[in-house]
Design an enzyme around this catalytic site. Structure first.
Site, short mmCIF file in Angstrom:
data_model
loop_
_atom_site.label_atom_id
_atom_site.label_comp_id
_atom_site.label_asym_id
_atom_site.label_seq_id
_atom_site.Cartn_x
_atom_site.Cartn_y
_atom_site.Cartn_z
N HIS A 101 -25.68 59.45 -4.77
CA HIS A 101 -26.34 60.69 -5.20
C HIS A 101 -26.18 60.72 -6.73
O HIS A 101 -25.15 60.28 -7.25
CB HIS A 101 -25.63 61.95 -4.70
CG HIS A 101 -25.56 62.13 -3.23
ND1 HIS A 101 -24.61 61.53 -2.45
CD2 HIS A 101 -26.28 62.90 -2.38
CE1 HIS A 101 -24.76 61.91 -1.20
NE2 HIS A 101 -25.78 62.74 -1.12
N ASP A 104 -22.85 62.07 -7.78
CA ASP A 104 -21.63 61.28 -7.50
C ASP A 104 -21.34 60.38 -8.69
O ASP A 104 -20.19 60.21 -9.07
CB ASP A 104 -21.77 60.26 -6.35
CG ASP A 104 -22.41 60.80 -5.11
OD1 ASP A 104 -22.18 61.96 -4.80
OD2 ASP A 104 -23.13 60.01 -4.45
C1 XLS Z 1 -24.49 64.32 4.83
C2 XLS Z 1 -25.45 63.24 4.64
C3 XLS Z 1 -25.51 62.72 3.22
C4 XLS Z 1 -26.74 61.88 3.04
C5 XLS Z 1 -27.15 61.69 1.63
O1 XLS Z 1 -24.09 64.68 5.93
O2 XLS Z 1 -25.14 62.21 5.53
O3 XLS Z 1 -24.36 62.02 2.89
O4 XLS Z 1 -26.58 60.64 3.62
O5 XLS Z 1 -27.40 62.88 1.00
#
Ligand code: XLS
Ligand code: NI
Ligand code: NI
Length: 437
Positions: A101, A104
């Site tokens: 993301h 992140d």
């Molecule tokens: C959250 C989601 C997230 C997505 C990406 O539960 O799995 O991590 O994979 O935004």
């Protein structure tokens, strides 16, 4: 920079008899299965968020993770240093991909402009490390759910300014994904749902979500980004109900809003179970619609019932997953993305290696077992035989659209009763699978 994992050497493949916890027992990247290397079948990806930003905090307690390379600050310099550590880890592990993301990898600034500058500064290092190691970006995504501005959702917020902010954030995240040669871009509707229908105009919110996705499709074309767009279904958490609740709901949403040609699904195991489905069910729903794009590989604790995002170790789970993936032609742009986190109690850096090695081995076994089941052919033959009545006679005529109610009535009046049904043989088939496990 000093190495972050000085005692750990690149993880070797040592085969099933090895007792070395820092070696693969089943993932031999160059081994060929069904004409392709394990590396190319599985396309493993390490996620940046859980692996390099997870602190181990939970609703009852603070973080526990020991990450000596991280100074705990929100500085760009710390974020850039973390990138070097991440690539040391991914390179030693031998995973060909990673995913992130925007928030992140780089810290959120005081303004959108500052956040964009931070992302650019970190993306520069990501690019250097990608070039140095050959590790590629499986997909990028925008975190449009953590900041308090997204309290009512992003594209589905009642506040039009929030939609505009989310659009700007997605635009930037798409640009950076494109610059880094990303094979895809994912939309997970973090808070695109509701807590109560008392305050919610569901139709309007869903139309706004479709609007954002259409704008993304248009922008993708404009900048020449060729990566695959994915929607990641999840029924709940953090909201009570999310609009992308499962594969079937996502497909219906995409069709209703003329978006289906532009998207595939990224199916996550723990989200499937939260939706009351198995992973296999979700993969089959997506695959049947020609929309199986990628998977977020993890597993949930069925007794806890939360999105616990644990590393997958069940051979049954990986076998059923890979049976469906192989059935629909394997991954093209997608891969096995470990959207999983080590437990709060597994706080040492080496635990990150154990977690990924075990999950990669579990998937390597699942792939080999699935390929063996396919080569054996009995399972596929059983299913084929089960539908044999549709391959000729009246079944074939129905499928071909050659008969209506009148002809079907005449046929049955003449016959009087249906041909005898045969057993579904579930237990026989379960035993057959166990022959290969
Ligand atoms: C959250 C989601 C997230 C997505 C990406 O539960 O799995 O991590 O994979 O935004
Ligand atoms: Ni996910
Ligand atoms: Ni999840």
């Amino acid at each position: 920079m000093k190495p972050a994992f000085p005692k750990i050497r690149p993880i070797p493949y040592e085969g099933p008899t090895s007792r070395n916890p820092l070696a693969f027992k089943h993932y031999n990247a160059d081994e060929i299965v069904e004409g392709k290397t394990l590396r190319d079948h599985l396309r493993f990806a390490v996620v940046y968020w859980h692996t390099f930003r997870g602190t181990g905090s939970d609703p009852f307690g603070m973080g526990t993770m020991q990450r000596p390379w991280d100074d705990g600050s929100h500085s760009v310099a710390n974020a850039q240093k973390r990138v070097r550590v991440a690539f040391e880890f991914i390179e030693k592990l031998g995973a060909p991909f990673y995913s992130w993301h925007d928030r992140d990898v780089a810290p959120e600034g005081r303004t959108l402009a500052e956040s964009n500058r931070n992302l650019d500064a970190v993306a520069k290092v990501l690019k250097e490390e990608q070039q140095r190691t050959g590790i590629k970006l499986l997909w990028g995504t925008a975190n449009a759910f953590s900041h308090s501005r997204y309290v009512h959702g992003a594209a589905t917020s009642c506040n039009a300014d929030v939609f505009a902010y989310a659009a700007a954030q997605v635009k930037k995240a798409m640009e950076v994904t494109h610059q880094l040669g990303g094979a895809g871009y994912t939309f997970w509707g973090g808070r695109e749902g509701y807590q109560t229908l008392l305050n919610t105009d569901m139709k309007r919110e869903q139309a706004h979500l479709a609007k954002l996705l259409h704008l993304a499709v248009a922008y993708k074309k404009q900048i020449g980004f060729k990566g695959q767009f994915y929607i990641e279904p999840k029924p709940k958490e953090p909201t009570k109900h999310q609009y992308d609740s499962d594969a079937a709901a996502c497909l219906n949403f995409l069709r209703e809003h003329d978006l289906l040609p532009h998207f595939k699904l990224n199916i996550e195991t723990n989200h499937a179970t939260l939706a009351g489905h198995t992973m296999q069910h979700e993969l089959e729903v997506a695959g049947a619609a020609g929309a199986l794009g990628s998977i977020d590989a993890n597993t949930g604790d069925e007794l806890l019932g939360w999105d616990t995002d644990q590393f997958p170790t069940s051979i049954y789970l990986t076998t059923y997953t890979m049976l469906s993936v192989l059935k629909y032609g394997g991954f093209k742009t997608g891969g096995v993305n470990f959207d999983a986190k080590v437990r709060r109690e597994s706080f040492e850096p080496v635990d990150l290696f154990h977690a990924h090695i075990g999950a990669m081995d579990a998937f390597a076994r699942g792939l080999k077992i699935a390929a063996a089941i396919r080569k054996d052919g009995r399972l596929a033959e059983f299913v084929k035989q089960r539908y044999a009545s549709w391959d000729g006679g009246m079944g074939a005529k129905i499928e071909a659209g050659q008969v209506g109610f009148k002809e079907l009535e005449a046929y049955m009046l003449k016959k009087g009763e249906v041909a005898a049904n045969v057993s579904g043989r579930q237990e026989f088939l379960e035993n057959l699978i166990n022959e290969f496990i």
